[in-house]
Design a protein around this motif. Structure first.
Motif, PDB file in Angstrom:
ATOM      1  N   PHE A 194       0.848  -1.185   0.000  1.00 27.43           N
ATOM      2  CA  PHE A 194       0.000   0.000   0.000  1.00 27.43           C
ATOM      3  C   PHE A 194       0.894   1.248   0.000  1.00 27.43           C
ATOM      4  CE2 PHE A 194      -3.404  -2.801   1.116  1.00 27.43           C
ATOM      5  CZ  PHE A 194      -4.578  -2.125   0.767  1.00 27.43           C
ATOM      6  N   LEU A 195       0.540   2.203  -0.869  1.00 28.11           N
ATOM      7  CA  LEU A 195       1.245   3.488  -0.930  1.00 28.11           C
ATOM      8  C   LEU A 195       0.210   4.593  -1.068  1.00 28.11           C
ATOM      9  CD1 LEU A 195       4.252   3.089  -3.423  1.00 28.11           C
ATOM     10  CD2 LEU A 195       4.400   3.631  -0.986  1.00 28.11           C
ATOM     11  N   SER A 196       0.412   5.682  -0.367  1.00 32.64           N
ATOM     12  CA  SER A 196      -0.445   6.837  -0.594  1.00 32.64           C
ATOM     13  C   SER A 196       0.183   7.731  -1.663  1.00 32.64           C
ATOM     14  CB  SER A 196      -0.646   7.630   0.696  1.00 32.64           C
ATOM     15  OG  SER A 196       0.535   8.330   1.031  1.00 32.64           O
ATOM     16  N   ALA A 197      -0.650   8.473  -2.376  1.00 29.48           N
ATOM     17  CA  ALA A 197      -0.122   9.412  -3.368  1.00 29.48           C
ATOM     18  C   ALA A 197       0.781  10.444  -2.707  1.00 29.48           C
ATOM     19  CB  ALA A 197      -1.284  10.096  -4.101  1.00 29.48           C
ATOM     20  N   ASP A 198       0.462  10.836  -1.483  1.00 30.95           N
ATOM     21  CA  ASP A 198       1.320  11.790  -0.767  1.00 30.95           C
ATOM     22  C   ASP A 198       2.720  11.222  -0.547  1.00 30.95           C
ATOM     23  OD1 ASP A 198      -0.351  14.008  -0.462  1.00 30.95           O
ATOM     24  OD2 ASP A 198      -1.353  13.144   1.276  1.00 30.95           O
ATOM     25  N   GLU A 199       2.814   9.932  -0.217  1.00 31.51           N
ATOM     26  CA  GLU A 199       4.131   9.309  -0.032  1.00 31.51           C
ATOM     27  C   GLU A 199       4.933   9.352  -1.319  1.00 31.51           C
ATOM     28  OE1 GLU A 199       4.240   5.633   2.825  1.00 31.51           O
ATOM     29  OE2 GLU A 199       2.319   5.597   1.766  1.00 31.51           O
ATOM     30  N   VAL A 200       4.273   9.068  -2.436  1.00 32.92           N
ATOM     31  CA  VAL A 200       4.969   9.055  -3.730  1.00 32.92           C
ATOM     32  C   VAL A 200       5.446  10.454  -4.085  1.00 32.92           C
ATOM     33  CG1 VAL A 200       4.720   8.614  -6.197  1.00 32.92           C
ATOM     34  CG2 VAL A 200       3.670   7.059  -4.537  1.00 32.92           C
ATOM     35  N   LEU A 201       4.586  11.450  -3.873  1.00 31.49           N
ATOM     36  CA  LEU A 201       4.916  12.819  -4.279  1.00 31.49           C
ATOM     37  C   LEU A 201       5.846  13.511  -3.298  1.00 31.49           C
ATOM     38  CD1 LEU A 201       1.352  13.916  -5.469  1.00 31.49           C
ATOM     39  CD2 LEU A 201       3.328  13.471  -6.921  1.00 31.49           C
ATOM     40  N   GLY A 202       5.842  13.058  -2.043  1.00 34.20           N
ATOM     41  CA  GLY A 202       6.605  13.787  -1.039  1.00 34.20           C
ATOM     42  C   GLY A 202       7.907  13.157  -0.623  1.00 34.20           C
ATOM     43  N   ASN A 203       8.270  12.048  -1.227  1.00 34.96           N
ATOM     44  CA  ASN A 203       9.492  11.353  -0.810  1.00 34.96           C
ATOM     45  C   ASN A 203      10.300  10.966  -2.044  1.00 34.96           C
ATOM     46  OD1 ASN A 203      11.503   9.787   0.282  1.00 34.96           O
ATOM     47  ND2 ASN A 203      10.133   8.336   1.310  1.00 34.96           N
ATOM     48  N   SER A 204      11.281  11.793  -2.372  1.00 36.34           N
ATOM     49  CA  SER A 204      12.081  11.538  -3.580  1.00 36.34           C
ATOM     50  C   SER A 204      12.970  10.308  -3.426  1.00 36.34           C
ATOM     51  CB  SER A 204      12.946  12.758  -3.906  1.00 36.34           C
ATOM     52  OG  SER A 204      13.791  13.066  -2.796  1.00 36.34           O
ATOM     53  N   ALA A 205      13.177   9.871  -2.179  1.00 38.29           N
ATOM     54  CA  ALA A 205      14.022   8.696  -1.940  1.00 38.29           C
ATOM     55  C   ALA A 205      13.184   7.448  -1.686  1.00 38.29           C
ATOM     56  CB  ALA A 205      14.929   8.959  -0.738  1.00 38.29           C
ATOM     57  N   LEU A 206      11.924   7.500  -2.045  1.00 38.22           N
ATOM     58  CA  LEU A 206      11.029   6.376  -1.790  1.00 38.22           C
ATOM     59  C   LEU A 206      11.526   5.114  -2.493  1.00 38.22           C
ATOM     60  CD1 LEU A 206       8.212   5.603  -0.546  1.00 38.22           C
ATOM     61  CD2 LEU A 206       7.268   6.063  -2.818  1.00 38.22           C
ATOM     62  N   GLU A 207      11.555   4.010  -1.758  1.00 41.76           N
ATOM     63  CA  GLU A 207      11.961   2.738  -2.342  1.00 41.76           C
ATOM     64  C   GLU A 207      10.722   1.884  -2.601  1.00 41.76           C
ATOM     65  OE1 GLU A 207      14.955   0.731  -0.145  1.00 41.76           O
ATOM     66  OE2 GLU A 207      16.365   2.421  -0.166  1.00 41.76           O
ATOM     67  N   ILE A 208      10.573   1.425  -3.823  1.00 44.50           N
ATOM     68  CA  ILE A 208       9.427   0.606  -4.214  1.00 44.50           C
ATOM     69  C   ILE A 208       9.886  -0.849  -4.266  1.00 44.50           C
ATOM     70  CG2 ILE A 208       7.655   0.222  -5.955  1.00 44.50           C
ATOM     71  CD1 ILE A 208       7.505   2.975  -4.689  1.00 44.50           C
ATOM     72  N   PRO A 209       9.224  -1.733  -3.524  1.00 43.42           N
ATOM     73  CA  PRO A 209       9.640  -3.145  -3.560  1.00 43.42           C
ATOM     74  C   PRO A 209       9.480  -3.728  -4.961  1.00 43.42           C
ATOM     75  CG  PRO A 209       8.123  -2.710  -1.730  1.00 43.42           C
ATOM     76  CD  PRO A 209       8.109  -1.493  -2.607  1.00 43.42           C
ATOM     77  N   ALA A 210      10.518  -4.335  -5.469  1.00 37.24           N
ATOM     78  CA  ALA A 210      10.455  -4.959  -6.790  1.00 37.24           C
ATOM     79  C   ALA A 210       9.522  -6.173  -6.745  1.00 37.24           C
ATOM     80  CB  ALA A 210      11.852  -5.387  -7.232  1.00 37.24           C
ATOM     81  N   GLY A 211       8.792  -6.370  -7.845  1.00 38.87           N
ATOM     82  CA  GLY A 211       7.929  -7.537  -7.945  1.00 38.87           C
ATOM     83  C   GLY A 211       6.657  -7.457  -7.126  1.00 38.87           C
ATOM     84  N   HIS A 212       6.323  -6.258  -6.606  1.00 37.98           N
ATOM     85  CA  HIS A 212       5.103  -6.082  -5.830  1.00 37.98           C
ATOM     86  C   HIS A 212       4.029  -5.397  -6.670  1.00 37.98           C
ATOM     87  CE1 HIS A 212       6.125  -6.622  -1.338  1.00 37.98           C
ATOM     88  NE2 HIS A 212       6.981  -7.335  -2.059  1.00 37.98           N
ATOM     89  N   VAL A 213       2.793  -5.704  -6.353  1.00 35.65           N
ATOM     90  CA  VAL A 213       1.663  -4.934  -6.854  1.00 35.65           C
ATOM     91  C   VAL A 213       1.485  -3.740  -5.919  1.00 35.65           C
ATOM     92  CG1 VAL A 213      -0.829  -4.912  -7.276  1.00 35.65           C
ATOM     93  CG2 VAL A 213       0.525  -6.952  -7.816  1.00 35.65           C
ATOM     94  N   LEU A 214       1.396  -2.543  -6.485  1.00 35.15           N
ATOM     95  CA  LEU A 214       1.208  -1.337  -5.674  1.00 35.15           C
ATOM     96  C   LEU A 214      -0.276  -1.013  -5.578  1.00 35.15           C
ATOM     97  CD1 LEU A 214       4.066   0.944  -7.049  1.00 35.15           C
ATOM     98  CD2 LEU A 214       4.140  -0.766  -5.219  1.00 35.15           C
ATOM     99  N   VAL A 215      -0.748  -0.801  -4.363  1.00 31.53           N
ATOM    100  CA  VAL A 215      -2.122  -0.357  -4.141  1.00 31.53           C
ATOM    101  C   VAL A 215      -2.025   1.114  -3.771  1.00 31.53           C
ATOM    102  CG1 VAL A 215      -4.254  -0.711  -2.859  1.00 31.53           C
ATOM    103  CG2 VAL A 215      -2.748  -2.660  -3.340  1.00 31.53           C
ATOM    104  N   LEU A 216      -2.411   1.987  -4.707  1.00 32.15           N
ATOM    105  CA  LEU A 216      -2.207   3.430  -4.562  1.00 32.15           C
ATOM    106  C   LEU A 216      -3.479   4.080  -4.035  1.00 32.15           C
ATOM    107  CD1 LEU A 216      -0.073   5.651  -5.117  1.00 32.15           C
ATOM    108  CD2 LEU A 216      -1.130   5.950  -7.376  1.00 32.15           C
TER     109      LEU A 216
END
Length: 560
Positions: A352-374
């Motif tokens: 699970f990721l919020s849009a705020d997390e994506v937009l507000g964290n330039s160093a955000l690490e996204i787990p490879a091979g995961h489905v993202l629930v935005l």
């Protein structure tokens, strides 16, 4: 920064009401009774106005009906109703001339005002012959403009996907470009003759076609310095929840961009039922318009709204990649409408990721091979999610994305409308590998059903029969609501078919170009059946027509 900005238009006065300019988006509807039934027309008109309509339309097949509109208007005024009346004209310019003297606005259809009714035949015009046809169009239209000018009457140029002329289709095809040109031909004449009291509608039963065409029309008008108000609607949307979702998706996606000045939700129900849906759409647009701006890294909304390709993602199990968009639920659902993925049971890795997390964290690490629930709780969800998705793309993230919306405070009847507006434009833009909905007012099963309807309305995935059904008017040749109910009962078990149920021939065969089968009123008590554009059986007694439709589908090998 990205925030709501209304498309600037000129103001067009329609009687005591103004459309466009700085005025609010106006809500309208259309009577379904015979225009010669004065008592019934006044009674139904009063109900529609009491429900909240700001303009009221009646069909006028001929001069007799157009002239009786004067009596209907008089009786409504005597009853205290001063809402402007609109005459709806097809095939009969004489009726348009008569109506212009009796109502505040006349809708004419560029597909049949000058050109004859379409027969779907290819006509090869030379450039000189086509230019001569345009001169003939102008010669026929200008006298009507002068009558409207003399009587202080506004015009709606109403282009329908289902009623383009053979002339337009021969040169442009049955396409959004052809629909736009059909409108522009008439608008150019209006502009040359300094007639500016014009509102335009350009509609289709297919939401993708409708949205695409409106955007193309806006671009065409901008190129030619035209700023006429737009009337929005999805034609032949049908009835029930699916119709409300389809209408909200098409109308709301455009309104959220600031496009649109008056709307009509077309339902195969009593016309007063259309108004609460329209008001629910506008309430949600008001929330979006009042929302704080979004830090927007997304490309221009208008140019990308109906792109033909989906966002690129890698497949994780059956989610993403070339797989069709999925419906996701948190918990298992009992009954016939099951989600594709249940988070509490799945072995798919997801985050699970919020849009705020994506937009507000330039160093955000996204787990490879995961489905993202935005997710988002922003009051302008579409813009917020679009900005986050574009940021993910810029980061090189190709994980599948499920768009998740929660409506903790929304009444049950408004959740489908809000979800269609919030997620509809993202679905049209190809941004989703799946959707997940939740609401305090809906059960998990209801939320899953709405999610499947969203995907179908956006033409991304068909999981049930779609009914392309007109709202009915004074031209309707049978009990539309009862007939639609019988057709649905007989065919609802089918998957993936599109069935048209049309009250008359105005849009019937044309709109059913998008349908697999059609049931069209051909006369009093008579029905014609279509397979695609081809009429298979004519003038069947109405009491036999549903059974014959079922037989036609079975004989054609589509009963599955």
């Amino acid at each position: 920064m990205s925030g709501y900005v209304r498309r600037p238009t000129v103001e067009v006065r329609v009687g005591s009401t103004a459309i466009g300019g700085q005025n609010p988006v106006r809500v309208q509807s259309m009577a379904s009774v015979s225009t010669m039934d004065t008592v019934g027309a006044v009674a139904q008109g009063a109900r529609i106005i009491d429900a909240g309509a700001e303009l009221l339309r009646f069909t006028a097949q001929g001069v007799r009906e157009a002239e009786n509109l004067a009596e209907i208007r008089l009786k409504l005024r005597e009853s205290g109703y001063d809402v402007p009346l609109v005459a709806d004209i097809h095939f009969n310019p004489r009726a348009a001339f008569a109506a212009a003297k009796n109502v505040e606005k006349v809708r004419i259809n560029p597909g049949n005002f000058v050109d004859p009714g379409r027969t779907f035949k290819k006509i090869d015009f030379t450039d000189d012959e086509y230019a001569a046809e345009l001169r003939r169009l102008e010669e026929a239209l200008v006298p009507f403009l002068e009558v409207c000018r003399e009587n202080d009457t506004a015009i709606r140029l109403g282009v329908n996907h289902g009623s383009l002329s053979d002339r337009i289709m021969s040169r442009y095809g049955d396409t959004p470009a052809g629909m736009v040109e059909s409108a522009m031909e008439f608008l150019r004449v209006c502009k040359r003759h300094d007639f500016n009291r014009v509102v335009i509608s350009i509609k289709a039963s297919n939401v993708v076609v409708m949205v695409t065409t409106v955007l193309l029309l806006v671009e065409a008008m901008d190129r030619e310095d035209m700023h006429f108000p737009l009337h929005l609607g999805v034609t032949e949307a049908g009835d029930g929840e699916d119709a409300r979702i389809k209408s909200a998706l098409g109308i709301g996606s455009l309104l959220a961009l600031g496009i649109g000045d008056t709307i009509r939700v077309s339902l195969s129900e009593d016309p007063e039922c259309e108004i609460p849906v329209a008001r629910a759409i506008l309430r949600h647009i008001d929330r979006i318009a009042a929302a704080p701006s979004v830090i927007d890294a997304a490309p221009d909304y208008i140019s990308s709204l109906c792109r033909s390709e989906r966002r690129r993602s890698v497949a994780v199990g059956a989610v993403g990649g070339a797989n069709k968009p999925v419906v996701v639920a948190r918990e298992a659902v009992s009954g016939s409408c099951s989600p594709d993925v249940v988070l509490s049971d799945t072995e798919l890795p997801y985050t699970f990721l919020s849009a705020d997390e994506v937009l507000g964290n330039s160093a955000l690490e996204i787990p490879a091979g995961h489905v993202l629930v935005l997710t988002t709780d922003h009051p302008a969800p579409s813009a917020h999610l679009a900005a986050a998705l574009h940021r993910l793309d810029a980061m090189g993230v190709d994980s599948p994305v499920i768009l998740a919306m929660d409506y903790p405070d929304a009444p049950a009847e408004e959740v489908p409308v809000r979800a269609a507006i919030d997620l509809g434009s993202l679905l049209l833009r190809g941004y989703a590998d799946g959707v997940m909905l939740s609401a305090a007012s809906l059960s998990e099963a209801d939320a899953v059903r709405v999610a499947f309807s969203l995907l179908q309305s956006a033409r991304l995935r068909f999981t049930r029969t779609e009914y392309i059904s007109c709202p009915g008017c004074g031209r309707t040749l049978f009990d539309l609501q009862a007939t639609l109910a019988r057709v649905k009962q007989a065919t609802a078990s089918l998957v993936g078919l599109k069935i048209g149920v049309m009250g008359c021939i105005v849009n019937g065969p044309g709109e059913m170009a998008d349908a697999d089968y059609g049931y069209v009123g051909a006369g009093v008590g008579k029905v014609s059946l279509y397979k695609g554009k081809q009429c298979i059986e004519r003038n069947i007694p109405a009491e036999q027509a549903v059974d014959r439709l079922v037989k036609l589908i079975k004989d054609s090998g589509d009963w599955k």
